[in-house]
Design a protein around this motif. Sequence first.
Motif, PDB file in Angstrom:
ATOM      1  N   VAL A  35      39.829  19.335  43.954  1.00 20.23           N
ATOM      2  CA  VAL A  35      41.223  18.961  44.166  1.00 20.23           C
ATOM      3  C   VAL A  35      42.152  19.913  43.406  1.00 20.23           C
ATOM      4  CG1 VAL A  35      41.502  17.293  42.263  1.00 20.23           C
ATOM      5  CG2 VAL A  35      42.751  16.959  44.398  1.00 20.23           C
ATOM      6  N   ALA A  36      41.705  20.422  42.267  1.00 24.73           N
ATOM      7  CA  ALA A  36      42.531  21.361  41.495  1.00 24.73           C
ATOM      8  C   ALA A  36      42.751  22.665  42.266  1.00 24.73           C
ATOM      9  CB  ALA A  36      41.882  21.644  40.143  1.00 24.73           C
ATOM     10  N   ILE A  37      41.678  23.239  42.812  1.00 27.98           N
ATOM     11  CA  ILE A  37      41.838  24.499  43.555  1.00 27.98           C
ATOM     12  C   ILE A  37      42.568  24.260  44.866  1.00 27.98           C
ATOM     13  CG2 ILE A  37      39.608  24.390  44.741  1.00 27.98           C
ATOM     14  CD1 ILE A  37      41.371  27.546  43.396  1.00 27.98           C
ATOM     15  N   ALA A  38      42.329  23.096  45.486  1.00 29.70           N
ATOM     16  CA  ALA A  38      43.002  22.790  46.747  1.00 29.70           C
ATOM     17  C   ALA A  38      44.515  22.682  46.550  1.00 29.70           C
ATOM     18  CB  ALA A  38      42.446  21.499  47.341  1.00 29.70           C
ATOM     19  N   LYS A  39      44.935  22.075  45.458  1.00 33.21           N
ATOM     20  CA  LYS A  39      46.377  21.960  45.176  1.00 33.21           C
ATOM     21  C   LYS A  39      46.986  23.341  44.961  1.00 33.21           C
ATOM     22  CE  LYS A  39      46.267  17.331  43.091  1.00 33.21           C
ATOM     23  NZ  LYS A  39      46.387  16.570  41.806  1.00 33.21           N
ATOM     24  N   GLN A  40      46.291  24.177  44.201  1.00 30.21           N
ATOM     25  CA  GLN A  40      46.801  25.526  43.957  1.00 30.21           C
ATOM     26  C   GLN A  40      46.915  26.315  45.262  1.00 30.21           C
ATOM     27  OE1 GLN A  40      47.926  26.832  41.176  1.00 30.21           O
ATOM     28  NE2 GLN A  40      47.280  25.306  39.666  1.00 30.21           N
ATOM     29  N   LEU A  41      45.886  26.232  46.094  1.00 30.26           N
ATOM     30  CA  LEU A  41      45.888  27.001  47.338  1.00 30.26           C
ATOM     31  C   LEU A  41      46.861  26.426  48.365  1.00 30.26           C
ATOM     32  CD1 LEU A  41      42.089  27.827  47.742  1.00 30.26           C
ATOM     33  CD2 LEU A  41      43.936  29.299  46.901  1.00 30.26           C
ATOM     34  N   TYR A  42      47.090  25.116  48.297  1.00 37.90           N
ATOM     35  CA  TYR A  42      48.094  24.525  49.194  1.00 37.90           C
ATOM     36  C   TYR A  42      49.477  25.089  48.867  1.00 37.90           C
ATOM     37  CZ  TYR A  42      51.832  21.327  50.417  1.00 37.90           C
ATOM     38  OH  TYR A  42      53.034  20.819  50.852  1.00 37.90           O
ATOM     39  N   HIS A  43      49.831  25.103  47.601  1.00 36.50           N
ATOM     40  CA  HIS A  43      51.150  25.615  47.214  1.00 36.50           C
ATOM     41  C   HIS A  43      51.272  27.119  47.512  1.00 36.50           C
ATOM     42  CE1 HIS A  43      52.552  21.881  45.512  1.00 36.50           C
ATOM     43  NE2 HIS A  43      51.493  21.789  44.715  1.00 36.50           N
ATOM     44  N   TYR A  44      50.159  27.824  47.341  1.00 35.27           N
ATOM     45  CA  TYR A  44      50.147  29.263  47.635  1.00 35.27           C
ATOM     46  C   TYR A  44      50.379  29.488  49.128  1.00 35.27           C
ATOM     47  CZ  TYR A  44      48.398  34.113  47.542  1.00 35.27           C
ATOM     48  OH  TYR A  44      48.266  35.478  47.654  1.00 35.27           O
ATOM     49  N   ALA A  45      49.692  28.702  49.952  1.00 34.80           N
ATOM     50  CA  ALA A  45      49.843  28.830  51.405  1.00 34.80           C
ATOM     51  C   ALA A  45      51.268  28.479  51.831  1.00 34.80           C
ATOM     52  CB  ALA A  45      48.835  27.920  52.112  1.00 34.80           C
ATOM     53  N   LYS A  46      51.833  27.477  51.205  1.00 36.57           N
ATOM     54  CA  LYS A  46      53.198  27.069  51.559  1.00 36.57           C
ATOM     55  C   LYS A  46      54.189  28.175  51.213  1.00 36.57           C
ATOM     56  CE  LYS A  46      56.452  23.240  51.143  1.00 36.57           C
ATOM     57  NZ  LYS A  46      56.756  21.916  50.531  1.00 36.57           N
ATOM     58  N   GLU A  47      53.987  28.802  50.065  1.00 38.26           N
ATOM     59  CA  GLU A  47      54.867  29.906  49.663  1.00 38.26           C
ATOM     60  C   GLU A  47      54.818  31.051  50.675  1.00 38.26           C
ATOM     61  OE1 GLU A  47      53.824  31.256  45.811  1.00 38.26           O
ATOM     62  OE2 GLU A  47      54.410  29.388  44.793  1.00 38.26           O
ATOM     63  N   ARG A  48      53.637  31.274  51.231  1.00 41.35           N
ATOM     64  CA  ARG A  48      53.463  32.379  52.182  1.00 41.35           C
ATOM     65  C   ARG A  48      53.778  31.987  53.620  1.00 41.35           C
ATOM     66  NH1 ARG A  48      47.597  34.593  51.599  1.00 41.35           N
ATOM     67  NH2 ARG A  48      47.173  32.369  51.757  1.00 41.35           N
ATOM     68  N   GLY A  49      54.053  30.691  53.837  1.00 46.46           N
ATOM     69  CA  GLY A  49      54.318  30.223  55.201  1.00 46.46           C
ATOM     70  C   GLY A  49      53.070  30.173  56.055  1.00 46.46           C
ATOM     71  N   ASP A  50      51.919  30.000  55.402  1.00 49.75           N
ATOM     72  CA  ASP A  50      50.640  29.936  56.123  1.00 49.75           C
ATOM     73  C   ASP A  50      50.327  28.463  56.421  1.00 49.75           C
ATOM     74  OD1 ASP A  50      48.043  30.020  57.041  1.00 49.75           O
ATOM     75  OD2 ASP A  50      47.316  31.376  55.476  1.00 49.75           O
ATOM     76  N   TYR A  51      50.813  27.994  57.552  1.00 49.27           N
ATOM     77  CA  TYR A  51      50.693  26.581  57.895  1.00 49.27           C
ATOM     78  C   TYR A  51      49.242  26.120  58.002  1.00 49.27           C
ATOM     79  CZ  TYR A  51      50.749  22.323  60.740  1.00 49.27           C
ATOM     80  OH  TYR A  51      50.538  21.063  61.221  1.00 49.27           O
ATOM     81  N   ASP A  52      48.407  26.885  58.679  1.00 49.21           N
ATOM     82  CA  ASP A  52      47.022  26.462  58.912  1.00 49.21           C
ATOM     83  C   ASP A  52      46.235  26.337  57.610  1.00 49.21           C
ATOM     84  OD1 ASP A  52      47.355  26.273  61.654  1.00 49.21           O
ATOM     85  OD2 ASP A  52      46.788  28.366  62.010  1.00 49.21           O
ATOM     86  N   SER A  53      46.408  27.308  56.707  1.00 46.96           N
ATOM     87  CA  SER A  53      45.705  27.237  55.421  1.00 46.96           C
ATOM     88  C   SER A  53      46.223  26.067  54.584  1.00 46.96           C
ATOM     89  CB  SER A  53      45.870  28.548  54.649  1.00 46.96           C
ATOM     90  OG  SER A  53      45.249  29.612  55.332  1.00 46.96           O
ATOM     91  N   GLY A  54      47.523  25.872  54.612  1.00 45.57           N
ATOM     92  CA  GLY A  54      48.096  24.755  53.865  1.00 45.57           C
ATOM     93  C   GLY A  54      47.597  23.421  54.376  1.00 45.57           C
TER      94      GLY A  54
END
Length: 219
Positions: A35-54
Amino acid sequence: MIDFAAPIYIKEGNDGELRRMYEFVMKTKWSIDIVAIAKQLYHYAKERGDYDSGKKMLWLILDSCEKCEVEKWFEVCKQEFREEDWARDYDPVLDKVRKKNMKFYLDICMQTGKENVVLEELQKERYGYDFWDLDYEGYFSKRLFKKYPEEVLALYWRDVHFLLRTANKRNYDQAVGLLRRIKSFMKKKGDLEGWKRQFGELKETHKRKRNFMAMLGGL
């Protein structure tokens, strides 16, 4: 470790190290790290506008987060999923919520016209009547009473009889509290005669429980 290292890699745009960290964590199967890495990668994807990864990370968060976080991340999914995705994935998302946090799931059912699901869950639930009980202090049943008065009263009478199987003050206190609620609800229902009859039968059945009988003044 993840909450320290991942932000550094995100700031550097080091996708390779982020991917390596993600793959390692997924192999360990430790929910707290997932859950820790998923939260980090979700916010990273959102910053980049990567909807599918988020979206992929949101699914993973729902699978791995603590019970107390389910409501928050359900709302995030509701806001972040595209309309067509939310319509398609709503039931699978609800299934994840149900497995993680039954009380929040039943709250959603109450809000979406599925009160019958809530009633069925209370009917099959084992007796609790403590803070962890789904219906603690009538949380759901009080709201269900308007639509299902007979069924709710049956639940309350069931629990009174269960409480009185064991002779101790705590159970007696809870039984008396339930009886007060039953009387109030039956009065609202216009069935005080039914209350008098069932209450009389209860007293007759448990007349040898002197401590309990002494607590029934005013009922």
